[in-house]
Design an enzyme around this catalytic site. Structure first.
Site, PDB file in Angstrom:
ATOM      1  CD1 TRP A  57       3.579 -15.489   5.938  1.00 47.45           C
ATOM      2  CD2 TRP A  57       3.001 -17.144   4.550  1.00 47.45           C
ATOM      3  NE1 TRP A  57       4.450 -16.538   6.145  1.00 47.45           N
ATOM      4  CE2 TRP A  57       4.112 -17.576   5.305  1.00 47.45           C
ATOM      5  CE3 TRP A  57       2.465 -18.024   3.603  1.00 47.45           C
ATOM      6  CZ2 TRP A  57       4.695 -18.820   5.155  1.00 47.45           C
ATOM      7  CZ3 TRP A  57       3.038 -19.272   3.453  1.00 47.45           C
ATOM      8  CH2 TRP A  57       4.135 -19.656   4.217  1.00 47.45           C
ATOM      9  CG  HIS A  58      -3.414 -14.234   2.638  1.00 53.03           C
ATOM     10  ND1 HIS A  58      -4.057 -15.299   2.049  1.00 53.03           N
ATOM     11  CD2 HIS A  58      -2.291 -14.011   1.902  1.00 53.03           C
ATOM     12  CE1 HIS A  58      -3.353 -15.706   1.005  1.00 53.03           C
ATOM     13  NE2 HIS A  58      -2.278 -14.941   0.903  1.00 53.03           N
ATOM     14  CB  THR A  67      -4.734  -9.792   1.470  1.00 53.48           C
ATOM     15  OG1 THR A  67      -3.434 -10.252   1.874  1.00 53.48           O
ATOM     16  CG2 THR A  67      -5.804 -10.568   2.219  1.00 53.48           C
ATOM     17  CG  ASN A  68       0.249  -7.879  -2.786  1.00 55.88           C
ATOM     18  OD1 ASN A  68       0.696  -7.203  -1.868  1.00 55.88           O
ATOM     19  ND2 ASN A  68       0.676  -7.749  -4.027  1.00 55.88           N
ATOM     20  CB  ALA A  80      11.191  -0.479   9.013  1.00 58.13           C
ATOM     21  CB  ALA A  98      -0.935  -0.011   1.203  1.00 56.09           C
ATOM     22  CD1 TRP A 151       8.436  -6.561   9.480  1.00 56.13           C
ATOM     23  CD2 TRP A 151       9.448  -5.471  11.148  1.00 56.13           C
ATOM     24  NE1 TRP A 151       8.307  -5.214   9.231  1.00 56.13           N
ATOM     25  CE2 TRP A 151       8.912  -4.510  10.238  1.00 56.13           C
ATOM     26  CE3 TRP A 151      10.119  -5.017  12.283  1.00 56.13           C
ATOM     27  CZ2 TRP A 151       9.045  -3.136  10.436  1.00 56.13           C
ATOM     28  CZ3 TRP A 151      10.251  -3.643  12.483  1.00 56.13           C
ATOM     29  CH2 TRP A 151       9.719  -2.719  11.571  1.00 56.13           C
TER      30      TRP A 151
END
Length: 563
Positions: free
Chosen positions: A499-500, A545-546, A34, A13, A63
């Site tokens: 991973w969504h 979801t991407n 980051a 996004a 992360w």
């Protein structure tokens, strides 16, 4: 300097939003990411690779200290340990490390958002933005775009590996083969659309932050820059405190701050600023700025189960082939209270980058329209600490029982003679910590898996013995099919995340006490602050979801510039 917009997070996004907002030369836009930057002339090979198994697990782009609970930390007397969940820390975010699938979801997903009180986010409202973002390389027509920054293509059956073709032979009787996943909303067996061109990944860092965009005088990109806190003046957010590399913290002043840090890292930024459930904030000694109980609640994901397989040579990818998932089988579970086309099956033709992974694969089932809800909360008020994440996968009975039904469907497919012709053996599988560690590319893993690959091919007794010890052989699965309770027990333990992660700062109507955002993506109770990422979804969509996250950024850019 005071920027018009400071965007926190350069992911799917954030990069798209920065690209669109900076098209207006009168607006000064700062993008803070980051992780490292990946400019068009310097995209790491592991990211540009069509095979995503390298970027998935490369700790340089994650992360790396994040741990999550796949299920509730305590189940009766059982203590559930936390596990890794790969979340991107790199320009382009998830679009730089994910599987590259470019699936939109169903019209009913967005009409549900509208019905939840989020005016302006129905399917009819979202379709122009799906079209705007895409440059479809295979199909045209009223449902497709041809000029957008994200190329969309598919790998068609003539190039599929033998395992996938054999699965299609079984599934197409009930789920007919259809070519265009994004233009058909019925059940079917589809080539999966990909954000990919010339057999290379295209992330939002590449699609939106082009050389031309980066040359704009009003776009300022700060990589390796982590936000520590929001700057607050009364009820208004006026900037962010962040540090770049090892440098001391600085203040980026803004007329508006836009959080694009994802479903697991946007909530902590809000919570540490005093925006969230008042009682929880006070317990950590954080002054309450806005009492919003929905911050970190309503976390949703797509629960998965899988079985693994060791392939005969006829099933494997051809030499040099990088894509490893070609087919998505969308079907309806028929479970009471669940919507049509709520499930997805995907054959996987490669289990890793290493020699053993090239000889193995899997068949996955996904609850594509889930109901389970988890949480994101703070461990401490310190920005250095990762949040406490409980995915609560399959916590809703409807999700659990659809996984059980999905396993039974997988069993029937894997036992079909057309599939058996390509498989030496198959077994229960999942994303264990050991599997994750083997997925990191390094010499010791190559040596270890290379030896195992030879033994698996040429010493069947070794293969069967090892798989029996670690996973359980097909005899165990035959036994499970005679007793559904055994499948239920296994599903609870083996479920893994798609991973969504999404919905943890959801949009909602004025009468929704759990709504964190209004339909303009503005955070309720404060001024000068918006959230534009997957956390803003009111409910999880029946798809990866991407692409929807990118479409949300496209729409949000219009809302912001027109406000």
């Amino acid at each position: 300097m005071i920027y018009d917009y400071v965007i926190v997070g350069g992911g799917s996004a954030g990069a798209a939003l920065a690209g669109r907002l900076s098209e207006n030369p009168s607006k000064q836009v700062a993008l803070l990411e980051a992780g490292p930057d990946t400019p068009p002339n310097n995209v790491p090979d592991v990211i540009s690779d069509s095979y995503p198994g390298l970027s998935y697990f490369d700790p340089k782009f994650h992360w790396s200290k994040l741990r999550v609970y796949a299920r509730n930390p305590r189940s009766n007397s059982e203590v559930i340990p936390p596990t890794r969940l790969e979340q991107a820390r790199v320009m382009g975010g998830g679009s730089s490390i994910n599987g590259q699938f470019a699936v939109r979801g169903l019209p009913a997903d967005y009409d549900e958002w509208q019905a939840m009180g989020v005016a302006g986010w129905s399917w009819e409202d979202m379709l122009p933005y799906f079209r705007k973002l895409e440059r479809d390389l295979d199909f045209d027509g009223p449902l497709h775009g041809k000029d957008g920054p994200m190329p969309i293509r598919r790998v068609f059956p003539k190039d599929w590996a033998g395992f996938t073709r054999s699965v299609l032979a079984v599934t197409e009787k009930d789920a007919p083969y259809r070519e265009d996943y994004n233009a058909s909303f019925d059940e079917g067996s589809f080539p999966m659309p990909l954000a990919n061109e010339n057999d290379h990944r295209v992330s939002t860092a590449l699609g939106y932050l082009t050389r031309e965009a980066r040359a704009r005088k009003n776009l300022y990109i700060f990589a390796d820059t982590q936000v520590e806190a929001l700057e607050v003046d009364g009820k208004r957010i006026t900037g962010v405190h962040a540090h770049t590399g090892d440098r001391p913290s600085e203040l980026w002043r803004a007329r508006e701050v836009i959080l694009c840090s994802g479903a697991l890292h946007t909530p902590p930024i809000l919570l540490r600023a005093g925006i969230g459930p008042a009682a929880d904030l006070r317990a950590l000694g954080i002054p309450v700025l806005a009492d919003l109980p929905g911050v970190g609640a309503n976390l949703m994901d797509h629960p998965h189960l899988s079985v693994g397989a060791h392939f005969r040579r006829s099933a494997r990818l051809r030499r040099g082939q990088r894509r490893h998932i070609f087919l998505g089988v969308r079907y309806s579970s028929g479970y009471e209270g669940c919507s049509p086309s709520d499930m997805l099956l995907m054959p996987v033709n490669r289990a890793g980058w290493h020699p053993l992974g090239k000889a193995m694969g899997a068949l996955n089932v996904c609850v594509n329209k889930s109901y389970s809800r988890g949480t994101v909360s703070l461990k401490t008020a310190d920005w250095r600490d990762e949040p406490v994440v409980n995915l609560n996968l399959a916590g809703d009975e409807r999700d659990l029982m659809r996984l059980v039904d999905g396993f039974e469907r997988i069993y029937r497919i894997m036992e079909d003679p057309r599939v058996q012709a390509h498989v030496n053996t198959w077994f229960l599988a999942g994303y264990t910590e050991e599997a994750r560690s083997l997925s990191v590319r390094k010499l010791s893993n190559y040596v270890k898996t290379g030896t195992a690959a030879l033994l698996f091919d040429y010493a069947p007794f070794f293969r069967e013995t090892l798989l029996r010890q670690k996973f359980g052989t097909t005899e165990r699965m035959h036994h499970m099919m005679q007793n559904r309770d055994l499948i239920v027990d296994w599903a609870k333990k083996a479920v893994w995340s798609g991973w969504h992660v999404s919905c943890s700062c959801r949009m909602g109507g004025d009468d929704d006490p759990m709504a964190v955002l209004d339909n303009q993506c503005r955070v309720r109770g404060v001024e000068g602050l918006r959230v534009v990422d997957a956390s803003a979804m009111p409910s999880v969509i029946a798809a990866n979801t991407n692409i929807t996250t990118i479409a949300m950024a496209e729409k949000a850019a219009d809302l912001i510039l027109n406000s």
